[in-house]
Design a protein around this motif. Structure first.
Motif, PDB file in Angstrom:
ATOM      1  N   GLU A   8      57.836  38.285  38.345  1.00 58.33           N
ATOM      2  CA  GLU A   8      57.068  38.485  37.124  1.00 58.33           C
ATOM      3  C   GLU A   8      56.026  39.574  37.373  1.00 58.33           C
ATOM      4  O   GLU A   8      55.586  39.769  38.513  1.00 58.33           O
ATOM      5  CB  GLU A   8      56.319  37.211  36.723  1.00 58.33           C
ATOM      6  N   GLU A   9      55.646  40.232  36.303  1.00 56.49           N
ATOM      7  CA  GLU A   9      54.527  41.165  36.362  1.00 56.49           C
ATOM      8  C   GLU A   9      53.480  40.681  35.373  1.00 56.49           C
ATOM      9  O   GLU A   9      53.667  40.754  34.163  1.00 56.49           O
ATOM     10  CB  GLU A   9      54.999  42.597  36.064  1.00 56.49           C
ATOM     11  N   LEU A  10      52.392  40.136  35.908  1.00 58.41           N
ATOM     12  CA  LEU A  10      51.380  39.453  35.112  1.00 58.41           C
ATOM     13  C   LEU A  10      50.197  40.381  34.846  1.00 58.41           C
ATOM     14  O   LEU A  10      49.689  41.018  35.770  1.00 58.41           O
ATOM     15  CB  LEU A  10      50.913  38.189  35.846  1.00 58.41           C
ATOM     16  N   THR A  11      49.772  40.429  33.604  1.00 62.20           N
ATOM     17  CA  THR A  11      48.672  41.311  33.226  1.00 62.20           C
ATOM     18  C   THR A  11      47.377  40.877  33.891  1.00 62.20           C
ATOM     19  O   THR A  11      47.013  39.690  33.874  1.00 62.20           O
ATOM     20  CB  THR A  11      48.497  41.323  31.701  1.00 62.20           C
ATOM     21  N   ALA A  12      46.694  41.856  34.493  1.00 59.94           N
ATOM     22  CA  ALA A  12      45.416  41.591  35.164  1.00 59.94           C
ATOM     23  C   ALA A  12      44.476  42.752  34.845  1.00 59.94           C
ATOM     24  O   ALA A  12      44.441  43.758  35.562  1.00 59.94           O
ATOM     25  CB  ALA A  12      45.611  41.458  36.658  1.00 59.94           C
ATOM     26  N   GLY A  13      43.742  42.607  33.747  1.00 58.59           N
ATOM     27  CA  GLY A  13      42.862  43.700  33.323  1.00 58.59           C
ATOM     28  C   GLY A  13      43.683  44.917  32.954  1.00 58.59           C
ATOM     29  O   GLY A  13      44.655  44.834  32.197  1.00 58.59           O
ATOM     30  N   ALA A  14      43.316  46.057  33.542  1.00 57.42           N
ATOM     31  CA  ALA A  14      44.033  47.293  33.258  1.00 57.42           C
ATOM     32  C   ALA A  14      45.292  47.433  34.103  1.00 57.42           C
ATOM     33  O   ALA A  14      46.069  48.373  33.929  1.00 57.42           O
ATOM     34  CB  ALA A  14      43.116  48.494  33.512  1.00 57.42           C
ATOM     35  N   GLY A  15      45.490  46.490  35.023  1.00 58.61           N
ATOM     36  CA  GLY A  15      46.654  46.555  35.898  1.00 58.61           C
ATOM     37  C   GLY A  15      47.507  45.304  35.805  1.00 58.61           C
ATOM     38  O   GLY A  15      47.467  44.576  34.806  1.00 58.61           O
ATOM     39  N   LYS A  16      48.267  45.055  36.849  1.00 62.01           N
ATOM     40  CA  LYS A  16      49.139  43.892  36.890  1.00 62.01           C
ATOM     41  C   LYS A  16      49.164  43.295  38.291  1.00 62.01           C
ATOM     42  O   LYS A  16      48.900  43.994  39.274  1.00 62.01           O
ATOM     43  CB  LYS A  16      50.579  44.286  36.506  1.00 62.01           C
ATOM     44  N   VAL A  17      49.492  41.995  38.348  1.00 59.53           N
ATOM     45  CA  VAL A  17      49.771  41.327  39.608  1.00 59.53           C
ATOM     46  C   VAL A  17      51.256  40.979  39.614  1.00 59.53           C
ATOM     47  O   VAL A  17      51.750  40.322  38.692  1.00 59.53           O
ATOM     48  CB  VAL A  17      48.923  40.053  39.787  1.00 59.53           C
ATOM     49  N   GLY A  18      51.971  41.437  40.625  1.00 65.22           N
ATOM     50  CA  GLY A  18      53.376  41.071  40.759  1.00 65.22           C
ATOM     51  C   GLY A  18      53.486  39.692  41.389  1.00 65.22           C
ATOM     52  O   GLY A  18      52.801  39.402  42.376  1.00 65.22           O
ATOM     53  N   ARG A  19      54.329  38.867  40.823  1.00 68.81           N
ATOM     54  CA  ARG A  19      54.521  37.511  41.367  1.00 68.81           C
ATOM     55  C   ARG A  19      55.979  37.335  41.795  1.00 68.81           C
ATOM     56  O   ARG A  19      56.897  37.613  41.016  1.00 68.81           O
ATOM     57  CB  ARG A  19      54.156  36.450  40.338  1.00 68.81           C
ATOM     58  N   ALA A  20      56.179  36.878  43.013  1.00 71.82           N
ATOM     59  CA  ALA A  20      57.514  36.574  43.538  1.00 71.82           C
ATOM     60  C   ALA A  20      57.548  35.098  43.904  1.00 71.82           C
ATOM     61  O   ALA A  20      56.726  34.638  44.710  1.00 71.82           O
ATOM     62  CB  ALA A  20      57.823  37.427  44.765  1.00 71.82           C
ATOM     63  N   THR A  21      58.484  34.362  43.319  1.00 72.92           N
ATOM     64  CA  THR A  21      58.588  32.926  43.560  1.00 72.92           C
ATOM     65  C   THR A  21      59.947  32.598  44.167  1.00 72.92           C
ATOM     66  O   THR A  21      60.977  32.793  43.514  1.00 72.92           O
ATOM     67  CB  THR A  21      58.401  32.133  42.248  1.00 72.92           C
ATOM     68  N   LYS A 197      45.681  25.656  42.619  1.00 74.94           N
ATOM     69  CA  LYS A 197      46.600  26.797  42.564  1.00 74.94           C
ATOM     70  C   LYS A 197      46.563  27.526  41.227  1.00 74.94           C
ATOM     71  O   LYS A 197      46.450  28.765  41.181  1.00 74.94           O
ATOM     72  CB  LYS A 197      48.033  26.341  42.862  1.00 74.94           C
ATOM     73  N   ALA A 198      46.661  26.805  40.122  1.00 78.85           N
ATOM     74  CA  ALA A 198      46.664  27.449  38.798  1.00 78.85           C
ATOM     75  C   ALA A 198      45.357  28.195  38.554  1.00 78.85           C
ATOM     76  O   ALA A 198      45.351  29.309  38.008  1.00 78.85           O
ATOM     77  CB  ALA A 198      46.903  26.414  37.697  1.00 78.85           C
ATOM     78  N   ALA A 199      44.256  27.584  38.978  1.00 75.67           N
ATOM     79  CA  ALA A 199      42.950  28.223  38.790  1.00 75.67           C
ATOM     80  C   ALA A 199      42.819  29.474  39.662  1.00 75.67           C
ATOM     81  O   ALA A 199      42.208  30.477  39.249  1.00 75.67           O
ATOM     82  CB  ALA A 199      41.833  27.239  39.102  1.00 75.67           C
ATOM     83  N   VAL A 200      43.378  29.430  40.854  1.00 75.71           N
ATOM     84  CA  VAL A 200      43.371  30.607  41.730  1.00 75.71           C
ATOM     85  C   VAL A 200      44.134  31.750  41.081  1.00 75.71           C
ATOM     86  O   VAL A 200      43.666  32.900  41.048  1.00 75.71           O
ATOM     87  CB  VAL A 200      43.974  30.266  43.111  1.00 75.71           C
ATOM     88  N   LEU A 201      45.302  31.431  40.537  1.00 76.13           N
ATOM     89  CA  LEU A 201      46.095  32.472  39.880  1.00 76.13           C
ATOM     90  C   LEU A 201      45.355  33.038  38.671  1.00 76.13           C
ATOM     91  O   LEU A 201      45.339  34.261  38.455  1.00 76.13           O
ATOM     92  CB  LEU A 201      47.450  31.891  39.465  1.00 76.13           C
ATOM     93  N   ASP A 202      44.699  32.168  37.918  1.00 78.35           N
ATOM     94  CA  ASP A 202      43.895  32.640  36.779  1.00 78.35           C
ATOM     95  C   ASP A 202      42.782  33.569  37.247  1.00 78.35           C
ATOM     96  O   ASP A 202      42.506  34.601  36.615  1.00 78.35           O
ATOM     97  CB  ASP A 202      43.291  31.454  36.019  1.00 78.35           C
ATOM     98  N   ALA A 203      42.131  33.205  38.349  1.00 77.27           N
ATOM     99  CA  ALA A 203      41.045  34.031  38.881  1.00 77.27           C
ATOM    100  C   ALA A 203      41.559  35.398  39.332  1.00 77.27           C
ATOM    101  O   ALA A 203      40.905  36.431  39.111  1.00 77.27           O
ATOM    102  CB  ALA A 203      40.352  33.318  40.038  1.00 77.27           C
ATOM    103  N   LEU A 204      42.732  35.410  39.938  1.00 77.74           N
ATOM    104  CA  LEU A 204      43.321  36.685  40.365  1.00 77.74           C
ATOM    105  C   LEU A 204      43.670  37.557  39.167  1.00 77.74           C
ATOM    106  O   LEU A 204      43.520  38.784  39.213  1.00 77.74           O
ATOM    107  CB  LEU A 204      44.571  36.425  41.213  1.00 77.74           C
ATOM    108  N   LEU A 205      44.117  36.926  38.089  1.00 76.63           N
ATOM    109  CA  LEU A 205      44.484  37.686  36.888  1.00 76.63           C
ATOM    110  C   LEU A 205      43.259  38.094  36.069  1.00 76.63           C
ATOM    111  O   LEU A 205      43.348  39.004  35.244  1.00 76.63           O
ATOM    112  CB  LEU A 205      45.445  36.868  36.018  1.00 76.63           C
ATOM    113  N   SER A 206      42.132  37.433  36.300  1.00 75.18           N
ATOM    114  CA  SER A 206      40.886  37.774  35.600  1.00 75.18           C
ATOM    115  C   SER A 206      40.088  38.846  36.325  1.00 75.18           C
ATOM    116  O   SER A 206      39.047  39.292  35.832  1.00 75.18           O
ATOM    117  CB  SER A 206      40.025  36.514  35.440  1.00 75.18           C
ATOM    118  N   THR A 207      40.547  39.229  37.489  1.00 78.52           N
ATOM    119  CA  THR A 207      39.839  40.225  38.299  1.00 78.52           C
ATOM    120  C   THR A 207      40.072  41.631  37.755  1.00 78.52           C
ATOM    121  O   THR A 207      41.186  41.972  37.352  1.00 78.52           O
ATOM    122  CB  THR A 207      40.330  40.145  39.761  1.00 78.52           C
TER     123      THR A 207
END
Length: 370
Positions: A8-21, A197-207
């Motif tokens: 997945e490519e998750l929106t994080a501000g002006a950029g994105k965080v790539g997620r591999a599961t 875990k979910a909150a950590v991911l939210d924090a990373l996407l809010s950065t």
């Protein structure tokens, strides 16, 4: 068929965080060649994508991040062509180590959520990431001595960088360790309870990430730090640090044979030490020797040289019948009664051991690592 690895490519501000599961929960997310190739291709793609500011790697299910490589497929390759070349196994090792090297040298932050079982190839993935998170249920081991392999996937690097003789002891015994041990030995960076875990991911996407990778490493640290602080009371008691005096004493011998004798002769009521002792006692003595020699020969090696040495040893090991017999006894027939070639380490001829450290090809398949 469902995807082996979800991207997945998750929106994080002006950029994105790539997620591999890793997404093969039924096999505890054990790595296949196809999964290795998928990870390599996606990491290469995200590396040159300026929108991707960081990468987050996790796994499906609550039991395991990754229980290792697909050892049964490696076994099938080994028994199909005794003496080699063992095409599938050898291609798997070369591509897996290349992917591990990519993780270790990746300039962008890679956050790994190492929850549950993290063994073998799974530890290779986690250890290579820049921000390695372990939880209250993390269980790490590299019990390759029991199947006549060796702690590969960069084990020659991270085991040699552990305090005292911890790396040698863990490599010889395959002892299981937890999150606190992972932090102490340097193969993890932060303990965070899995409930966050979910909150950590939210924090990373809010950065709000920068265009500079170095800056983004600091921003990831800032996002993770409060969760680590909030999780401190959930951290388990470690095993390695409290046992370091005994570990160092056991591994202080005039030869590797003395070290093996001291560990296997240990008289103790300590359950962690006794399990470690029994694992080495029941494991391949030939493998114990190549494990120790591999660590010694790579003790001053660069990361690039480590992976080149590992693919050489892995290729030679998979071509020799000891490995196939170990996997048969432990994972296929499950009789737990392997017919090892040698009953004692001192029975192993020196020239036989030396052969495992001789190149089987004209050119190392990882010669182009840079």
């Amino acid at each position: 068929m469902s995807a082996l690895v979800l991207f997945e490519e998750l929106t994080a501000g002006a950029g994105k965080v790539g997620r591999a599961t890793l997404s093969v929960e039924a096999t505890l997310n054990s790595l296949t060649l196809e999964m290795v190739d998928l990870l390599q291709q996606q990491l290469d793609s995200w590396l040159v994508d300026d929108d991707i500011r960081a990468v987050f790697i996790d796994a499906a299910g609550e039991k395991a991040f990754c229980a290792g490589g697909d050892v049964q497929a490696l076994h099938a390759s080994a028994v199909a062509t005794p003496g080699g070349p063992c095409d599938y196994a050898e291609v798997f090792f070369a591509r897996e180590y290349r992917m591990n090297y990519t993780l270790h040298t990746y300039p962008k932050p890679i956050i790994c959520w190492g929850h549950g079982i993290v063994m073998g190839g799974g530890l290779g993935v986690m250890a290579g990431c820049s921000h390695r998170i372990v939880t209250e249920r993390t269980r790490i081991a590299m019990p390759e001595v029991t199947i006549a392999l060796f702690p590969d996937v960069g084990g020659s690097w991270f085991l040699n960088h552990m305090p005292g003789e911890a790396g040698l002891f863990l490599a010889l015994t395959g002892a299981s360790i937890n999150a606190s041990d992972a932090l102490y030995t340097g193969i993890a960076d932060r303990f965070i309870a899995n409930e966050h875990k979910a909150a950590v991911l939210d924090a990373l996407l809010s950065t709000t990430y920068s265009n500079e990778a170095d800056t983004n490493h600091g921003l990831v640290n800032a996002a993770l730090r409060p969760f680590a602080a909030a999780s401190e009371s959930d951290k388990p008691e470690g095993q390695v640090e409290p046992h370091m005096a005994v570990i160092n004493q056991l591994c202080d011998g005039d030869s590797i044979h003395d070290v093996i004798d001291q560990i296997t002769a240990l008289d103790t009521d300590d359950s962690w030490l006794s399990r470690a002792r029994d694992s080495l006692a029941q494991g391949s003595k030939l493998a114990a020797l190549w494990i120790a020699r591999q660590l010694w020969e790579t003790r001053h090696a660069s990361l690039r040289e480590v992976f080149q040495a590992e693919v050489q040893l892995a290729t030679n090991v998979v071509r020799y019948p000891e490995f196939a017999e170990g996997v048969r006894a432990l994972l296929i027939d499950k009789d737990r009664n392997p017919a090892w070639t040698f009953a004692a380490s001192r029975d192993v001829p020196e020239d036989l051991l030396a052969g495992f450290f001789t190149s089987p090809w004209d050119s190392n398949p990882l010669a182009d690592l840079s």
